[in-house]
Design an enzyme around this catalytic site. Structure first.
Site, PDB file in Angstrom:
ATOM      1  N   HIS A  20     -14.590  42.134 -52.635  1.00  0.00           N
ATOM      2  CA  HIS A  20     -13.609  42.872 -51.840  1.00  0.00           C
ATOM      3  C   HIS A  20     -12.246  42.216 -52.015  1.00  0.00           C
ATOM      4  CE1 HIS A  20     -17.475  43.849 -49.927  1.00  0.00           C
ATOM      5  NE2 HIS A  20     -16.913  44.950 -49.490  1.00  0.00           N
ATOM      6  N   HIS A  75      -9.815  48.469 -51.221  1.00  0.00           N
ATOM      7  CA  HIS A  75     -10.772  47.733 -50.387  1.00  0.00           C
ATOM      8  C   HIS A  75     -11.788  46.974 -51.244  1.00  0.00           C
ATOM      9  CE1 HIS A  75     -13.378  46.900 -46.966  1.00  0.00           C
ATOM     10  NE2 HIS A  75     -14.375  47.451 -47.610  1.00  0.00           N
ATOM     11  N   GLU A 101     -21.753  42.958 -22.536  1.00  0.00           N
ATOM     12  CA  GLU A 101     -22.834  42.115 -23.019  1.00  0.00           C
ATOM     13  C   GLU A 101     -22.623  41.689 -24.470  1.00  0.00           C
ATOM     14  OE1 GLU A 101     -23.297  45.161 -21.735  1.00  0.00           O
ATOM     15  OE2 GLU A 101     -24.308  44.837 -19.814  1.00  0.00           O
ATOM     16  N   HIS A 112     -34.084  50.743 -17.243  1.00  0.00           N
ATOM     17  CA  HIS A 112     -33.915  49.332 -16.896  1.00  0.00           C
ATOM     18  C   HIS A 112     -35.184  48.504 -17.138  1.00  0.00           C
ATOM     19  CE1 HIS A 112     -30.220  50.781 -15.296  1.00  0.00           C
ATOM     20  NE2 HIS A 112     -29.920  49.668 -14.670  1.00  0.00           N
TER      21      HIS A 112
END
Lengths: 658, 658
Positions: free
Chosen positions: A28, A259, A406, A468
Site C-alpha cells: 500500500h 491506495h 465497549e 442479554h
C-alpha cells in the site's frame, strides 16, 4: 537542519516504500507517499525517541493507525537507526519471516508500538496510551513520565465506530498529549470519500472538544508549526493534513489506485525522474542517511537527563517504577487472595459471581498499577468500589467511566497494556463481549495481558431476555487463539483464577462471572491453586469404579454436584470435574487429562451455553446438558427449569448414556 | 383532540408502565415515564399505523432503540388496540411466556418492528428501514411506498460506535424520512452523562448534515410542532427532547435511580397522588382509553386509500409488489444458478472464490429486491458489478457504499430485512466479521433472512498477515444459534449454497469465500443440490471397504481430494466428504450422518482454521489438519506449506491414526 533541506528526507521514505513495494509485487503506497512529509516533520523535529533503547519508558508513542501503510513505519525505523530494521529487512518486505510484515506487528523491542491494520484500533490504542501516560504522570511526576502519543490516521479509522467512540472519549477526558495527524487525502478503497462521507471531519472533532489545526500535508514548515502548536495546546489535537495520496507516482497520485494499485518498475523510474532521486533501489545517499540518523539521536540529551532523574529518585519510588514497568507483581501480592479463599470457606456463603470478582479486586489495592475501565455498568458490575474516577481534572483515578462504548474500552485497554506500567481491566456484560471482540482479538494476537471481565454470563441474567443472555459467547471466545477464558464456580475458584490471570503476561485473560449467587463448591482449605491445571476432579466417585464423569463450569458446577449426589445414591459412582479454564487444561499432559476426564466413563458436559466446542471432552458416548439455542425472558430459576438445566436432567442424561 | 386534553393520555402510558414494573418487581421505568409525552405526540398526531393490520407495508416504522424501556412500547400497543397486547399480557410483564418480555422481541404481526436492547442497534436498524423505504419508493412510487421511520433513542445508543456510524451515513445519504427522538435526560446507568460525554450532541448531528430541533420533551404542543417540522424537512431529523427521567416518581425522577431503581407500591401510590390518577392498577378510564383507541384509528382513511391505490396498480406491478412483500422468489429464479453450475463444469476452470460469488449474484438480476451493502471493499469483493449506487440523489441504486462501517452495515441490513420488500446482502472480509458480529447475532436472534457475505476467508489472504487472516472466525460463527454458515468448495457448490441462502427465510446465512482460486471439485452434471444436506460424500472410497474419511470445507476440499488420490495409491480406500454447511448437516437423520462420516473409519478434518468445533465429527480417533494459532505474513502458498496444510500432511495425519 533547516527545513528547506528536508525534502530529500521525505523522499528517502518515499523511495524505500516504492522500492520495497515494487520488489514485493504488492503493498500500500498511498500512506507512505502521502504522509512522507508529515512523518519527516514529526520524527526530525518533535518525536522524543531513542532507537538505541526502543523501550525507553518515557518515549513518545507513535502509532500508525492506518497500518496498511506499514512501509512508512519500516522506512522510519530504518532511517532513524533502529537496529532490527536493516536494509535487508526492508528488501524482504512481505516475505515470510521478515519483520517487515504486511501490517506492523507489535514488537516494542524493535520499535513497533502496536499491531495495526483493522481500522480504528490504532487510534483507540493511542487513547489508551495517553490514559496510561496521564495516570503514571500523576503518580511519578513530570520528571519520570511526561510524553506525547502521536497517531497517524486515515479516513477509514475515522469512519469506524470505534474511531468515533475514541474521538468522543478523548475529548471528554481532555487528553492533551494525544495528537492525531489525519491523512486527509479524500480517497478510500472505493474511490472518492464523497461516496460514503459528507461531514466536515474537523468540525466533528471540534464538537468533541478537540483542538483542530489544518495544514498542507506536504509543507514541512506548516507541519512543524502545527505540531508545535498541538504540543502547546491543553486539548487533544487533530492536525488535518491535506495530502495527495501516493504523491510521487504520477500515474496514480490523488486517485483511487493510489491506495494500493500495483506498482511497476516503470512507476519507480518515473518517480525517480519526477522527484530528482537518482539513487539505486534501496540506496539512501550518505548525507540523507546521516541527517536521518542524526534525527535518531535528537533525543539523546533528553534521554540521558531522564535516566539521571530516574537514578535520583528515592530508592523505593524508583523500585516501584521499575517494578511496574517490568510488569512484575509485588512480593507477596497473592497473600490477599489466599486470605480471601480461607475466609470464603469459613463464611461458607453463596455470593453473586460478579460481586465475588469485585471484592477480590477491591482487596488487591496493593496493585496501584491496576486500572479498571467499565462501559456504563458501574453498579451491576461493582468493580469501582474504593477506586475513584480518572477524569479530565483528576488523573490519579484508576477507574475510567467509558460510557456505553465497549469497543473503545477494549481497544483502549490494549493501548494501556502496550504502553506498559499499568494493568488494564475492562468490564461489561458477557452479552456485549461481541461489541468488544475486535479488540479482544487484537489483544490475543499481540499477546497483551489485558483482563477482559464479564458479568451476567448466561440465562441466569433472567428477565432481561435473550438479547442479554449469552449462550454462544463462551464458545466463540474459547475458539480464539491465545485467549484464556476463565469461568470460576465459586469464590475459591474465582480467587485462584484471578491469581492465574494476574500472573499471565503473554496474553489476555477473559474472566466470566455469573450475575446470580454461586454457592461454595470448594470447601476444603489448601494453598494449592487447583485451577492452575484448568480442570480437576472436584468430587471423586465413591463406592466403586467411576462410571460417570460430570464436567461443568461456573454456575453449573453446583448443579453437577447435586446430580452426583443423586447418582451416587442410585449406586452409580460418579465424579464431578470442574473445568474453569479449557486452555490451561488442554496444556496438561495426556495422562492427567485422561485421568480427569475419565476416559472409559460416561461423560456429561453441563454448561448453560451451547454444546459447540464441548465434544473434545465428551467423546462419542458423551452427553450434554445446556442450551440448544437462544434464551428467553423470565426469572432465572424458571429459565433453568424451562431449558432443562437441572440436576434431574443431568441424572437422566447420564443414565441415558450408561 | 385538543392538545390540552392529552395529558391523561401520557399518564395512561406512565401508569401502565409503573403498574407492570411494580408487579414484575423489576424493569426500567426511566424511558416510559420520561418519554410518555413524546410517544403520545407521535402516536396520536403523526404516526401512520393500523393496529388491525400491523404489517401494513406502508405503515410508518417505529423503533424503540432504547429497548430497555420496553413497557413504553407495550403500553402503546395496548392503548392503541393491537390485538396481541391485551391487559393480561401487560400484567404478565417479564414473566416467562409473556409477549411483554424484558426487551421487545421482533414480531411484526404483533406490532414489534425489531428486537432492541443491545444499544445502538435500533437506530442502525431504523437507518436500514429508511434505506429500504427510499429504494422501494423509487421502484413503486409515492402511492405505494411512502412512509416515515421514527426511532426513540437514549444517550447509550448515541455513545455506541454503531450509533455514530449511523449518524454519519444517514446524514450522508440524506434519509429525510428518518426521524429520531432523543431522550435527552442527562442520565445514564452510571449517573450523570457528564461522567462520560462532554460533546454537544445536537451539534454532532448537525455536522453530519442532520436537521436538529430542540424541544421540551414534556410539552405536547412543542413536540407535535417539532414532529411536523421534522416531517417537512428534506434532511434526516433529530428532535432533541429535554426530558426528566422517570418523571412522575418523585423519589427517583431526574436521578440515576430513575433508570431502573426498584419501584414499590408506595411509589405508585405517590405518583397517583402527584399526577392526579385515581384509577386502580392496570385500569384505564374509558374516556382515556377511547381517545387512545381513536388514535389507533387515525390512519384508517389513509389505509383504505392505500389499499385502493394498490388495487388500482397494473396487475404485473401489483403482483411484483405482493411477491417481494411476501419474500417470495420469482418462479424459475433458480434456472440461472443451474445454468451457472452447468457452465462452470463445462469451463472447468479454477476461479477466485469471491469472484464466483460476485458472478453468481450478478446473474441474479431478476431479483430486483436484492440490495448489496459493502464496507469500502468494492473492488476486492466485486459484488457491485452491474449495480449502481444508492445515493442521496439516486434512490433506485441497489448498492450501498457504507464506508468503513461494518457494524452499521450489518445492523442496517437487519433493518432492511425487518422492513421487508428487500433482500439485503452485506459484504466485507471475514477478518472483519467481528466488527459486524453484534448485528449478526441480532439477525440470528430475530430470524432475519440477511445474507452476510465474506471474502478472504483464511490464511489464503497471504501477505496482509495475521490481522487479516481469520482462523477462529468460522468457529465463532458456527457457535451462533440459528446462523447457517456456508463455505463452498468451488463454483458448483457456491451456486448450490447461494440457492440455499436465498431460499432460507427464517434466519441469516453467512456466505464465506476464499480470496484465492478454487479449482473445480464437482465435475459431474446433475440438477440435485447436494449442498442441501450440508455435507455429502464427494469422492467415495475405492478398492475395498472405506478406511479413511477426509472431511473438508471450502478451499481445503481440493487438498483433501489430492490426499485421497495418494492414499488410494497406497492401497488405502479413502473417501472425501465436503461439509459446506454444518448446520444443515447436523439437521440430517442419524443414519445419513453416520454413513457420510464413516463411523468406523479414521476421520481427518481439514480446514485452514482452528480445530475448535470439529471434534463433533472427528470422534476420539480423529485427526485434524489446520491452524493451531494465528497466521503470518507471507505468500499464500508459502503459508499453506508453513502451517502444514498440504496433501502430504493430510496423508501423514491419516496414516498416523490408522
Amino acid at each position: 537542519m533547516p527545513l528547506h533541506e528536508t525534502r530529500p528526507l521525505a523522499n528517502a521514505i518515499r523511495f524505500l516504500a516504492i522500492d520495497a513495494i515494487v520488489r514485493a509485487g504488492e503493498g500500500h503506497q498511498g500512506v507512505p507517499l502521502g504522509m512522507a512529509e508529515i512523518a519527516t516533520a514529526l520524527f526530525t523535529q518533535h518525536l522524543k525517541f531513542n532507537p538505541a533503547d526502543p523501550q525507553w519508558p518515557d518515549r513518545d508513542r507513535f502509532v500508525l493507525s492506518n497500518g496498511h501503510g506499514s512501509m512508512l513505519l519500516y522506512a522510519l525505523l530504518h532511517l532513524t537507526g533502529y537496529p532490527h530494521f536493516g536494509i535487508e529487512e526492508l528488501r524482504s518486505f512481505r516475505q515470510m519471516g521478515s519483520r517487515c510484515e504486511g501490517h506492523p506487528e507489535f514488537d516494542t523491542a524493535a520499535g513497533i508500538e502496536v499491531t495495526t491494520g483493522p481500522l480504528g484500533q490504532g487510534i483507540a490504542n493511542a487513547l489508551g496510551m495517553a490514559v496510561a501516560e496521564a495516570y503514571l504522570n500523576a503518580k511519578f511526576g513530570d520528571g519520570i513520565v511526561n510524553h506525547h502519543t502521536y497517531a497517524f490516521v486515515g479516513d477509514g479509522c475515522l469512519q469506524e465506530g470505534v474511531g468515533q467512540e475514541m474521538i468522543a472519549l478523548a475529548g471528554h477526558l481532555q487528553l492533551g498529549k494525544l495528537i492525531l495527524c489525519w491523512d486527509d487525502n479524500r480517497i478510500t478503497d472505493d474511490g472518492s470519500t464523497t461516496l460514503s462521507i459528507s461531514e466536515d471531519v474537523s468540525a466533528r472533532f471540534r464538537v468533541a472538544g478537540w483542538h483542530v489545526i489544518e495544514a498542507d500535508g506536504h509543507d514541512l514548515d506548516a507541519l512543524a508549526a502545527a505540531l508545535a502548536e498541538a504540543n502547546r495546546d491543553p486539548r487533544p489535537s487533530m492536525i488535518a493534513c491535506r495530502t495527495v495520496i501516493a504523491r510521487g507516482i504520477a500515474r496514480l497520485q490523488g486517485q483511487r489506485g493510489g491506495h494500493s494499485g500495483k506498482l511497476f518498475e516503470a512507476d519507480a523510474d518515473a518517480a525517480r525522474n519526477e522527484l530528482g532521486w537518482p539513487h539505486a533501489p534501496f540506496e539512501i545517499p550518505p548525507d540523507v542517511l546521516d541527517a536521518w540518523r542524526g534525527a535518531g539521536h535528537r533525543s539523546d540529551a533528553e534521554y540521558l537527563a531522564w535516566r539521571e532523574r530516574l537514578a535520583a529518585l528515592p530508592a523505593d519510588a524508583r523500585a516501584e517504577f521499575e517494578r511496574i514497568q517490568a510488569g512484575r507483581l509485588p512480593d507477596g501480592w497473592q497473600r490477599v487472595l489466599e486470605d480471601y479463599k480461607r475466609q470464603s470457606i469459613e463464611r461458607g456463603e453463596a455470593q453473586a459471581g460478579i460481586m465475588i470478582s469485585a471484592e477480590i479486586n477491591d482487596r488487591l489495592a496493593q496493585l496501584p498499577e491496576r486500572m479498571v475501565a467499565c462501559a456504563d455498568l458501574e453498579a451491576p458490575t461493582s468493580h469501582k468500589r474504593s477506586l475513584h474516577a480518572f477524569t479530565a481534572q483528576e488523573r490519579s483515578g484508576a477507574y475510567v467511566h467509558c460510557g456505553v462504548r465497549e469497543h473503545l474500552m477494549g481497544s483502549m485497554a490494549n493501548g494501556m497494556a502496550a504502553h506498559g506500567g499499568v494493568i488494564p481491566l475492562a468490564v461489561t456484560y458477557l452479552a456485549f463481549a461481541d461489541y468488544e471482540r475486535p479488540a479482544m482479538r487484537m489483544a490475543a494476537l499481540m499477546g497483551l495481558p489485558v483482563k477482559f471481565v464479564f458479568s451476567h454470563d448466561s440465562i441466569g441474567v433472567g428477565r432481561n431476555g435473550p438479547t442479554h443472555q449469552p449462550v454462544e459467547i463462551l464458545a466463540s471466545l474459547r475458539a480464539m487463539p491465545n485467549m484464556r477464558v476463565f469461568r470460576p464456580a465459586d469464590a475459591v475458584e474465582a480467587a485462584e483464577c484471578w491469581a492465574l490471570a494476574y500472573e499471565h503476561q503473554s496474553g489476555p485473560s477473559t474472566m466470566v462471572f455469573a450475575r446470580q449467587n454461586l454457592p461454595l463448591v470448594r470447601t476444603s482449605h489448601g494453598a494449592e491453586n487447583r485451577c492452575a491445571r484448568g480442570g480437576y476432579v472436584l468430587a471423586a466417585a465413591e463406592g466403586g469404579q467411576r462410571l460417570v464423569t460430570l464436567l461443568a463450569t461456573g454456575s453449573e458446577v453446583a448443579l453437577a454436584l447435586e446430580a452426583r449426589e443423586r447418582l451416587q445414591r442410585k449406586g452409580i459412582p460418579t465424579a464431578v470435574v470442574s473445568l474453569p479454564c479449557w486452555e490451561l487444561f488442554d496444556a496438561q499432559d495426556r495422562a492427567y487429562r485422561d485421568e480427569v476426564l475419565g476416559l472409559n466413563t460416561v461423560r456429561v458436559g453441563v454448561e448453560a451455553a451451547v454444546r459447540f466446542g464441548w465434544d473434545r471432552y465428551l467423546g462419542e458416548r458423551g452427553g450434554f446438558v445446556g442450551m440448544a439455542g437462544f434464551g428467553a425472558s423470565g426469572p432465572a430459576e424458571v429459565l433453568y427449569e424451562h431449558f432443562g438445566i437441572t440436576p434431574g436432567h443431568i441424572v437422566a442424561e447420564a443414565q441415558r448414556h450408561l
